[in-house]
Design an enzyme around this catalytic site. Structure first.
Site, PDB file in Angstrom:
ATOM      1  N   MET A  11      -2.595  -9.905   1.054  1.00  0.00           N
ATOM      2  CA  MET A  11      -1.413 -10.192   0.247  1.00  0.00           C
ATOM      3  C   MET A  11      -1.838 -10.529  -1.185  1.00  0.00           C
ATOM      4  O   MET A  11      -2.830 -11.232  -1.409  1.00  0.00           O
ATOM      5  CB  MET A  11      -0.651 -11.379   0.834  1.00  0.00           C
ATOM      6  N   LYS A  15      -1.431  -4.036  -4.185  1.00  0.00           N
ATOM      7  CA  LYS A  15      -1.306  -2.749  -3.500  1.00  0.00           C
ATOM      8  C   LYS A  15      -0.108  -1.946  -4.009  1.00  0.00           C
ATOM      9  O   LYS A  15      -0.227  -0.762  -4.309  1.00  0.00           O
ATOM     10  CB  LYS A  15      -1.174  -2.973  -1.986  1.00  0.00           C
ATOM     11  N   ASP A  86       3.925   3.299   0.710  1.00  0.00           N
ATOM     12  CA  ASP A  86       3.653   1.870   0.560  1.00  0.00           C
ATOM     13  C   ASP A  86       4.040   1.141   1.837  1.00  0.00           C
ATOM     14  O   ASP A  86       4.887   1.620   2.602  1.00  0.00           O
ATOM     15  CB  ASP A  86       4.415   1.287  -0.626  1.00  0.00           C
ATOM     16  N   GLU A  87       3.420  -0.021   2.076  1.00  0.00           N
ATOM     17  CA  GLU A  87       3.645  -0.811   3.294  1.00  0.00           C
ATOM     18  C   GLU A  87       3.413   0.041   4.542  1.00  0.00           C
ATOM     19  O   GLU A  87       4.153  -0.021   5.526  1.00  0.00           O
ATOM     20  CB  GLU A  87       5.056  -1.412   3.298  1.00  0.00           C
ATOM     21  N   GLN A  89       1.447  -0.197   6.868  1.00  0.00           N
ATOM     22  CA  GLN A  89       1.152  -0.893   8.125  1.00  0.00           C
ATOM     23  C   GLN A  89       2.346  -0.897   9.069  1.00  0.00           C
ATOM     24  O   GLN A  89       2.189  -1.024  10.282  1.00  0.00           O
ATOM     25  CB  GLN A  89       0.699  -2.332   7.863  1.00  0.00           C
ATOM     26  N   CYS A 144      -9.613 -15.626  -2.474  1.00  0.00           N
ATOM     27  CA  CYS A 144      -9.085 -16.883  -1.956  1.00  0.00           C
ATOM     28  C   CYS A 144      -9.122 -17.921  -3.087  1.00  0.00           C
ATOM     29  O   CYS A 144      -9.833 -17.763  -4.079  1.00  0.00           O
ATOM     30  CB  CYS A 144      -9.955 -17.330  -0.782  1.00  0.00           C
ATOM     31  N   CYS A 146     -10.641 -20.534  -3.108  1.00  0.00           N
ATOM     32  CA  CYS A 146     -11.999 -21.083  -3.208  1.00  0.00           C
ATOM     33  C   CYS A 146     -12.936 -20.167  -3.992  1.00  0.00           C
ATOM     34  O   CYS A 146     -14.061 -20.545  -4.310  1.00  0.00           O
ATOM     35  CB  CYS A 146     -12.577 -21.344  -1.821  1.00  0.00           C
ATOM     36  N   CYS A 181      -9.736 -16.605   2.439  1.00  0.00           N
ATOM     37  CA  CYS A 181     -10.935 -16.176   3.142  1.00  0.00           C
ATOM     38  C   CYS A 181     -10.866 -16.731   4.568  1.00  0.00           C
ATOM     39  O   CYS A 181     -10.116 -17.672   4.847  1.00  0.00           O
ATOM     40  CB  CYS A 181     -12.196 -16.654   2.426  1.00  0.00           C
TER      41      CYS A 181
END
Length: 206
Positions: A11, A15, A86-87, A89, A144, A146, A181
Site C-alpha cells: 500500500m 501503483k 489496476d488492482e 489482485q 516502512c 522504520c 516491514c
C-alpha cells in the site's frame, strides 16, 4: 513479442500513479490504451481510476463474471495497443488466464498493477496466478516508517491496533491500511502497539 507484466507493491507504493503515468506515456506516442479495473474496487466510483497524488482517468469496470478474452475480442480487438489493469489482485484466476491468452493469441502487451498479499500476508487469487504465469514480475518498492522496505499491508482498526482476522476484501486507503516491514508488523501484533496511520492526527493534534 508481447508480454504479461505484473508490477506489485505494498500500500502506498504509487501503483495506481504508475499505471496512469504508463497510460499517459502510451497515449503520448499515439497508442491506444484499454484501462480496466475489477468491480471489487469502487473507492473512486465505478468509472474513475484515481491515484493518491491526484492523477485520474476513465476506466472500464470488469465484473467477476466477465470473460475478459471474449470482451476484448468483441469490443477492443484492433482498437487498442496495450491493456493496463489496476488492482489486479481482485481479478479471478481465470480472468488472469484470459489476459494471458490475449498476450499469446493477439500479441498485445498486458500490464497488471496491484498488491501481492493481503493484511495477513496471504496471496490474493489474482496475484497468485500472475506470479505463476506472468512473463515479467517487478516489485514497486516503498518503505516502512522504520526505514526498511515495506512488504506487509497492515490493516488497522478504529483504535489504532493491527487487525489479524477478518475478510480478505475490505476496501480502504490511508484510513485503514499502512505499509510496514515484516519485523515491525510482528512487533506491533505481539506488543499490541498503537499504529499511527499516515495522514491521521497525532495525540498532540487533538
Amino acid at each position: 513479442m508481447a508480454k504479461l507484466y505484473f508490477k506489485y507493491g505494498a500500500m502506498g507504493s504509487s501503483k495506481t500513479a504508475q499505471a496512469l503515468i504508463t497510460k499517459y506515456n502510451y497515449e503520448e506516442n499515439d497508442l491506444k490504451v484499454w484501462l480496466v479495473k475489477p468491480s471489487a474496487d469502487t473507492r473512486d466510483g465505478r468509472q474513475i481510476l484515481r491515484s493518491r497524488i491526484g492523477l485520474q482517468a476513465q476506466v472500464e469496470i470488469i465484473p467477476p463474471e466477465c470473460d475478459v478474452l471474449e470482451l476484448f475480442r468483441r469490443t477492443r480487438l484492433g482498437q487498442c495497443d496495450v491493456i493496463i489493469v489496476d488492482e489486479c489482485q481482485f481479478m479471478l484466476p481465470e480472468q488472469i488466464d484470459q489476459l494471458r491468452a490475449i498476450v499469446d493469441e493477439h500479441n498485445l502487451p498486458v500490464m497488471c498493477f496491484g498488491l501481492r498479499t493481503d493484511f495477513q500476508c496471504h496471496l490474493f487469487g489474482g496475484s497468485r496466478r500472475l506470479m505463476e504465469v506472468a512473463d515479467t514480475i517487478q516489485e514497486i518498492k516503498t518503505i516502512c516508517d522504520c526505514g526498511a522496505k515495506a512488504t506487509v499491508n497492515a490493516r488497522i482498526d478504529a483504535e489504532g491496533y493491527i487487525v489479524t482476522e477478518g475478510a480478505q476484501l475490505m476496501l480502504g486507503g490511508n484510513d485503514s491500511y499502512i505499509a510496514m516491514c515484516h519485523k515491525c508488523w510482528i512487533r506491533g501484533i505481539r506488543e499490541r502497539k498503537k499504529i499511527k496511520l499516515h495522514g491521521a492526527p497525532s495525540e498532540l493534534d487533538t
